[in-house]
Write a protein that holds these residues in place. Structure first.
Motif, PDB file in Angstrom:
ATOM      1  N   PRO A 101      15.659  30.706  49.372  1.00  0.00           N
ATOM      2  CA  PRO A 101      14.891  29.489  49.679  1.00  0.00           C
ATOM      3  C   PRO A 101      15.381  28.292  48.857  1.00  0.00           C
ATOM      4  O   PRO A 101      15.763  28.447  47.695  1.00  0.00           O
ATOM      5  CB  PRO A 101      13.459  29.864  49.295  1.00  0.00           C
ATOM      6  CG  PRO A 101      13.426  31.357  49.352  1.00  0.00           C
ATOM      7  CD  PRO A 101      14.789  31.819  48.946  1.00  0.00           C
ATOM      8  N   THR A 102      15.387  27.135  49.473  1.00  0.00           N
ATOM      9  CA  THR A 102      15.932  25.932  48.833  1.00  0.00           C
ATOM     10  C   THR A 102      15.028  24.726  49.114  1.00  0.00           C
ATOM     11  O   THR A 102      14.452  24.623  50.197  1.00  0.00           O
ATOM     12  CB  THR A 102      17.347  25.633  49.386  1.00  0.00           C
ATOM     13  OG1 THR A 102      18.184  26.769  49.175  1.00  0.00           O
ATOM     14  CG2 THR A 102      17.963  24.425  48.696  1.00  0.00           C
ATOM     15  N   VAL A 103      14.925  23.856  48.149  1.00  0.00           N
ATOM     16  CA  VAL A 103      14.261  22.562  48.334  1.00  0.00           C
ATOM     17  C   VAL A 103      15.239  21.478  47.909  1.00  0.00           C
ATOM     18  O   VAL A 103      15.838  21.564  46.839  1.00  0.00           O
ATOM     19  CB  VAL A 103      12.973  22.467  47.490  1.00  0.00           C
ATOM     20  CG1 VAL A 103      12.379  21.064  47.597  1.00  0.00           C
ATOM     21  CG2 VAL A 103      11.957  23.496  47.948  1.00  0.00           C
ATOM     22  N   ASP A 104      15.412  20.469  48.746  1.00  0.00           N
ATOM     23  CA  ASP A 104      16.330  19.368  48.449  1.00  0.00           C
ATOM     24  C   ASP A 104      15.554  18.045  48.485  1.00  0.00           C
ATOM     25  O   ASP A 104      15.081  17.606  49.530  1.00  0.00           O
ATOM     26  CB  ASP A 104      17.467  19.342  49.479  1.00  0.00           C
ATOM     27  CG  ASP A 104      18.520  18.293  49.151  1.00  0.00           C
ATOM     28  OD1 ASP A 104      18.346  17.556  48.146  1.00  0.00           O
ATOM     29  OD2 ASP A 104      19.508  18.215  49.905  1.00  0.00           O
ATOM     30  N   LYS A 105      15.424  17.430  47.344  1.00  0.00           N
ATOM     31  CA  LYS A 105      14.728  16.139  47.245  1.00  0.00           C
ATOM     32  C   LYS A 105      15.601  14.988  47.722  1.00  0.00           C
ATOM     33  O   LYS A 105      15.100  13.932  48.136  1.00  0.00           O
ATOM     34  CB  LYS A 105      14.306  15.915  45.787  1.00  0.00           C
ATOM     35  CG  LYS A 105      13.571  14.617  45.516  1.00  0.00           C
ATOM     36  CD  LYS A 105      13.235  14.478  44.035  1.00  0.00           C
ATOM     37  CE  LYS A 105      12.546  13.153  43.750  1.00  0.00           C
ATOM     38  NZ  LYS A 105      12.215  12.989  42.315  1.00  0.00           N
ATOM     39  N   GLY A 106      16.899  15.187  47.667  1.00  0.00           N
ATOM     40  CA  GLY A 106      17.801  14.101  48.019  1.00  0.00           C
ATOM     41  C   GLY A 106      18.020  13.135  46.889  1.00  0.00           C
ATOM     42  O   GLY A 106      18.651  12.084  47.065  1.00  0.00           O
TER      43      GLY A 106
END
Length: 301
Positions: free
Chosen positions: A268-273
């Motif tokens: 699982p990954t979260v990318d805020k940018g």
């Protein structure tokens, strides 16, 4: 009826006892010519003897097979090169390399000496690398000369390397390295007609007689799931031409059970940018862990 390795030449390291001996005998039973490599050391890597390798060679010869003993130290550059030369000098070819040699120096991390760390990593991880390096160079040269390889490498990792094992930090780290090296070597050597796989076996050997002895006891009757001979059929199959389509895999094997280990993958990954603020990561990390699979338990924890 011919065996599935008829006409092939297999090198097995650490083949004087335990799993290595079982592999060597089964390769011979399946028609392979076998190089039986062993230093004849104790479970801690000390006090070597030529006798174990010679005894396995005699056992193979008595059954009508062909084998030679080799006593090179595969954790040295010249020793690993000498092992490959033994196969080529004795039988004119090399088709299968089974990396099995190893020993234990078990300690909790806070009691583990630098020497015990170095010695275990040396024989397991460096020993795998060096034999792979010299056998791989031979197969690359054969490929360049226009000779088609159909070669196999079977490495030996461990459940300790996949999940960890309390009191075996040096061994677990080396075996984890072997699993990664297997994937790496499969990617690099495939172009030369070489497959590379690994096993993570569970069996009753001298190396498992300590903390796991009660779990490894032979039953009073029926199928002995912990007999080292149970592991060898998969090793021999992986060494045959039937396994041509399989490479870069780690197999768990115990008794009659065979499984494919599922190693590190992107989860699982979260990318805020944008760059995170440290205080933001409380909820982010908690969410990622909630979505991710629960790791397997460390052995002995």
């Amino acid at each position: 009826m011919a065996g599935i390795c008829e006409g092939r030449v297999a090198v097995v390291t650490g083949a004087g006892r335990g799993l290595g001996r079982a592999h060597a005998l089964e390769f011979a039973r399946q028609g392979a010519k076998v190089v039986v490599n062993d230093l004849g050391v104790g479970p801690d890597g000390r006090d070597g003897s030529d006798a174990p390798a010679q005894e396995v060679v005699a056992e193979i010869a008595k059954a009508g097979g062909e084998a030679v003993a080799d006593h090179h130290d595969i954790a040295t550059w010249d020793g690993a090169a000498g092992l490959v030369r033994t196969a080529l000098d004795a039988f004119g070819q090399l088709d299968v390399l089974v990396n099995n040699a190893g020993f234990l120096r078990d300690r909790m991390l806070v009691n583990l000496s630098e020497q015990d760390w170095d010695d275990v990593v040396r024989v397991h991880l460096k020993g795998h690398f060096l034999t792979l390096r010299h056998a791989g160079a031979h197969w690359r040269d054969q490929y360049k000369f226009g000779n088609l390889n159909d070669a196999r490498v079977v490495n030996t990792s461990s459940g300790a390397g996949l999940l960890g094992s309390v009191g075996q930090g040096n061994y677990a780290a080396a075996k984890a390295g072997i699993a990664a090296l297997t994937i790496q070597a499969a990617a690099e050597l495939g172009r030369y007609g070489v497959t590379v796989n690994a096993i993570a076996p569970a069996a009753r050997t001298r190396m498992t007689e300590g903390p796991f002895s009660s779990m490894m006891a032979a039953p009073d009757s029926g199928f002995d799931a912990m007999a080292p001979e149970n592991v060898s059929p998969l090793v021999v199959w992986l060494g045959s031409d039937r396994s041509r389509a399989v490479s870069g895999r780690v197999f768990e094997v115990e008794g009659g059970r065979i499984g494919v280990a599922d190693g590190w993958q992107h989860g699982p990954t979260v990318d805020k940018g944008a760059r995170w603020e440290p205080a933001e990561l409380d909820a982010v990390v908690a969410g990622l862990i909630e979505q991710a699979p629960v790791p397997g338990a460390v052995y002995g924890a």
